[in-house]
Design a protein around this motif. Structure first.
Motif, short mmCIF file in Angstrom:
data_model
loop_
_atom_site.label_atom_id
_atom_site.label_comp_id
_atom_site.label_asym_id
_atom_site.label_seq_id
_atom_site.Cartn_x
_atom_site.Cartn_y
_atom_site.Cartn_z
N ASN A 4 48.62 35.41 41.44
CA ASN A 4 47.49 36.16 40.92
C ASN A 4 47.52 37.59 41.43
O ASN A 4 47.73 37.83 42.62
CB ASN A 4 46.16 35.51 41.34
N LEU A 5 47.33 38.54 40.54
CA LEU A 5 47.29 39.94 40.92
C LEU A 5 45.84 40.41 40.90
O LEU A 5 45.18 40.36 39.86
CB LEU A 5 48.14 40.77 39.97
N LYS A 202 50.34 37.73 30.32
CA LYS A 202 49.32 38.49 31.03
C LYS A 202 47.94 38.03 30.56
O LYS A 202 47.55 38.25 29.41
CB LYS A 202 49.49 40.00 30.76
N VAL A 204 44.23 38.69 31.55
CA VAL A 204 43.48 39.65 32.36
C VAL A 204 41.98 39.32 32.32
O VAL A 204 41.40 39.21 31.24
CB VAL A 204 43.70 41.09 31.84
N THR A 226 46.16 35.69 35.27
CA THR A 226 47.25 36.31 36.05
C THR A 226 46.75 37.55 36.77
O THR A 226 47.26 37.88 37.85
CB THR A 226 48.43 36.70 35.14
N ASP A 227 45.79 38.26 36.19
CA ASP A 227 45.28 39.51 36.75
C ASP A 227 43.76 39.47 36.72
O ASP A 227 43.17 39.13 35.69
CB ASP A 227 45.76 40.70 35.92
#
Length: 244
Positions: A4-5, A202, A204, A226-227
């Protein structure tokens, strides 16, 4: 949670300023994603996503398609509804957009399966399965109950669901504190399936509410996104829950 970002945005002098900073930062982050060999972008709805879209800069992305990947949320008393959102974001980039002209939840299994065979719905969902990026907010049972038709039929949408286990809602589905989808065996959402959603490279998530600590823990643990873009205060609350 290594995959995870997290993008942590410094708090403003008040809640309004913090929300604006979050939306502007999120817009810059996703604009870079759109420019990075992106072909299909999926979007959900809600005030957080509306504010993100509002902050996007306009520039041509004629090779990018914007699409719904799940049905209409039926929040017709709001400008942040799902069909309006995909049109609004596509207009920023002079791009094609695809809608999904059906409700988010269809409780009759035969009706829902029949709709999947309808050409307009089948076409949109086939495009959605190819998403490079999707944009989502983070919901709760309370946010779902703010829409009268879903509030009145909650037990039919989520039959046999223990509401006490629900940490939040994402992609129309309830999940627990560990990020497990709680209604996988009886999913009433008209959408691409959760496995197809999670195949999107991705995913978000913009979170503006300070009350969603438990929901954030769930989506991080379950790798449902993921973000994630969140405020400094909220990040500290998450770290506190993790005893970090």
């Amino acid at each position: 949670m290594q995959n995870n970002l997290l993008f942590v945005v410094c708090d403003g002098s008040n809640d309004i300023e913090t929300s604006e900073e979050l939306s502007q930062s999120a817009a810059l982050i996703v604009e870079k994603m759109f420019k990075n060999n992106c072909r299909v972008v999926g979007t959900s709805w809600g005030e957080a996503i509306y504010s993100l879209v509002d902050c996007l800069h306009s520039f041509p992305l004629e090779s990018v398609k914007f699409t719904q990947f799940m049905g209409e949320n039926m929040k017709y008393n709001s400008t942040a509804g799902s069909m309006r959102m995909v049109e609004k974001i596509a207009s920023k980039f002079s791009s094609e957009f695809l809608t999904l002209p059906a409700p988010l939840y269809i409780v009759n299994n035969n009706t829902r399966q029949g709709l999947y065979a309808e050409p307009s719905i089948e076409h949109t969902l086939n495009i959605a399965k190819k998403m490079d990026v999707l944009l989502t907010g983070l919901g709760t049972i309370r946010s779902l109950q703010s829409i009268p038709i879903w509030k009145e039929n909650l037990s039919r949408i989520f039959p046999n669901l223990d509401m006490g286990k629900v940490a939040g809602l994402i992609y129309g589905r309830p999940f627990d504190i560990d990020g497990s989808i709680l209604n996988s065996a009886d999913d009433k959402v008209l959408a691409i399936n959760i496995k197809e959603v999670l195949n999107t490279p991705k995913r978000v998530c913009l979170v503006r509410s300070k009350s969603k600590t438990q929901a954030i823990l769930g989506i991080l643990r379950g790798k449902l996104i993921t973000d994630i873009i969140l405020s400094e205060t909220l990040a500290y609350r998450v770290l506190s829950e993790l005893n970090l």
